[in-house]
Design a protein around this motif. Sequence first.
Motif, PDB file in Angstrom:
ATOM      1  N   ALA A  15       0.818  -1.207   0.000  1.00  0.00           N
ATOM      2  CA  ALA A  15       0.000   0.000   0.000  1.00  0.00           C
ATOM      3  C   ALA A  15       0.851   1.256   0.000  1.00  0.00           C
ATOM      4  O   ALA A  15       0.451   2.279  -0.550  1.00  0.00           O
ATOM      5  N   GLU A  16       2.005   1.196   0.634  1.00  0.00           N
ATOM      6  CA  GLU A  16       2.926   2.332   0.663  1.00  0.00           C
ATOM      7  C   GLU A  16       4.344   1.805   0.662  1.00  0.00           C
ATOM      8  O   GLU A  16       4.719   1.026   1.539  1.00  0.00           O
ATOM      9  N   TYR A  47       0.995   9.666  10.819  1.00  0.00           N
ATOM     10  CA  TYR A  47       0.113   9.521   9.670  1.00  0.00           C
ATOM     11  C   TYR A  47      -1.234   8.914  10.047  1.00  0.00           C
ATOM     12  O   TYR A  47      -1.362   8.183  11.039  1.00  0.00           O
ATOM     13  N   LEU A  67      -3.728   6.392   7.982  1.00  0.00           N
ATOM     14  CA  LEU A  67      -4.018   5.547   6.828  1.00  0.00           C
ATOM     15  C   LEU A  67      -5.527   5.410   6.779  1.00  0.00           C
ATOM     16  O   LEU A  67      -6.125   4.701   7.595  1.00  0.00           O
ATOM     17  N   ASN A  68      -6.176   6.135   5.852  1.00  0.00           N
ATOM     18  CA  ASN A  68      -7.629   6.193   5.865  1.00  0.00           C
ATOM     19  C   ASN A  68      -8.255   4.926   5.287  1.00  0.00           C
ATOM     20  O   ASN A  68      -7.559   4.011   4.840  1.00  0.00           O
ATOM     21  N   SER A 100      -9.668   4.394   2.629  1.00  0.00           N
ATOM     22  CA  SER A 100      -9.383   4.185   1.202  1.00  0.00           C
ATOM     23  C   SER A 100      -7.916   3.847   0.976  1.00  0.00           C
ATOM     24  O   SER A 100      -7.449   3.822  -0.153  1.00  0.00           O
ATOM     25  N   PHE A 101      -7.189   3.632   2.075  1.00  0.00           N
ATOM     26  CA  PHE A 101      -5.770   3.298   2.069  1.00  0.00           C
ATOM     27  C   PHE A 101      -4.919   4.437   1.499  1.00  0.00           C
ATOM     28  O   PHE A 101      -3.890   4.204   0.867  1.00  0.00           O
ATOM     29  N   GLY A 102      -5.374   5.662   1.758  1.00  0.00           N
ATOM     30  CA  GLY A 102      -4.572   6.832   1.446  1.00  0.00           C
ATOM     31  C   GLY A 102      -3.897   7.350   2.704  1.00  0.00           C
ATOM     32  O   GLY A 102      -4.429   7.216   3.807  1.00  0.00           O
ATOM     33  N   LEU A 103      -2.721   7.940   2.552  1.00  0.00           N
ATOM     34  CA  LEU A 103      -1.950   8.437   3.698  1.00  0.00           C
ATOM     35  C   LEU A 103      -2.102   9.946   3.839  1.00  0.00           C
ATOM     36  O   LEU A 103      -1.994  10.684   2.857  1.00  0.00           O
ATOM     37  N   THR A 104      -2.322  10.390   5.097  1.00  0.00           N
ATOM     38  CA  THR A 104      -2.397  11.812   5.396  1.00  0.00           C
ATOM     39  C   THR A 104      -1.385  12.139   6.481  1.00  0.00           C
ATOM     40  O   THR A 104      -1.487  11.611   7.599  1.00  0.00           O
ATOM     41  N   ASN A 156     -11.193  18.195   7.597  1.00  0.00           N
ATOM     42  CA  ASN A 156      -9.899  18.488   6.966  1.00  0.00           C
ATOM     43  C   ASN A 156      -9.125  19.589   7.684  1.00  0.00           C
ATOM     44  O   ASN A 156      -8.360  20.336   7.067  1.00  0.00           O
TER      45      ASN A 156
END
Length: 269
Positions: free
Chosen positions: A60-61, A88, A90-91, A93-97, A148
Amino acid sequence: RVNKPDIIPVTNYIPLEDHEGGKIYGLQELNGDLVAFMSNGIFRLDVPATDPSRWSLVEAERNIGCTAPRSICWSEGGLFFAGKDNFYLLNTSFGLTPLMSSIRSDYLKYNDSETHAIYNERRQELDVVLGKRKEYIYSLDLQKLGSNQVHWSVIKLGGINKYSDSQVTDYISMKSDIMARDENQNRFVITHKNNESYIFQLHPDPPERDDIFNANVTGDFSGAKTLVDKSREILNVKRSTGWISLTSLEDTTSIRRVRVLYKTVDNLK
């Protein structure tokens, strides 16, 4: 293997090939998939319930991994974890913030393998202790994060005096050696000193009794000359912490003795 529990076939293993040869720091579930946090990457294992043989493994990353096992923390919005250069989310949707832009200097200075986090559902906050800086708790507002907005507040822990026959015999500085919550989502920190451990509640509800938690335990006590409301008369006192989970799959904990510290304007009988 059926009837042979001591034998694990090699086909039951799924290799995680980190491109830099890192180790696994933790496993968590997200949206029905298994997430493996490694020191140099994050892997996602999807095993369909209808046909487990059709499992798939993806990285995923590739360039961001986890540096602190106890920092991995579940919430409704995803999984939080500490990386080398940032904290971080990991949301789902498997996106990193990345979340540390406002206090990144503190993160880079104090973060290490001891960084740990705990999620508080009732207050919608994530509490983080950075490495060995255990006298401070960094709290992330998850309600604002849902809009956000990344908003951190810093809690500086104080301490209490230890009494014997109305005389101060010791001072206990609060440190977050362990953070915990009970089934009512009340937050606690556990402080180790010498061979003893002390449990403190953070942000307790307004008390209906005279006890030490009537003071602002998260401050430095500079304005807390007395810890009780002398105008009230309490006949019966009872305090319950609820269940506090101290163990995990990797760690076990034993409680050998419980000591209660108090300060009151009245004599206890």
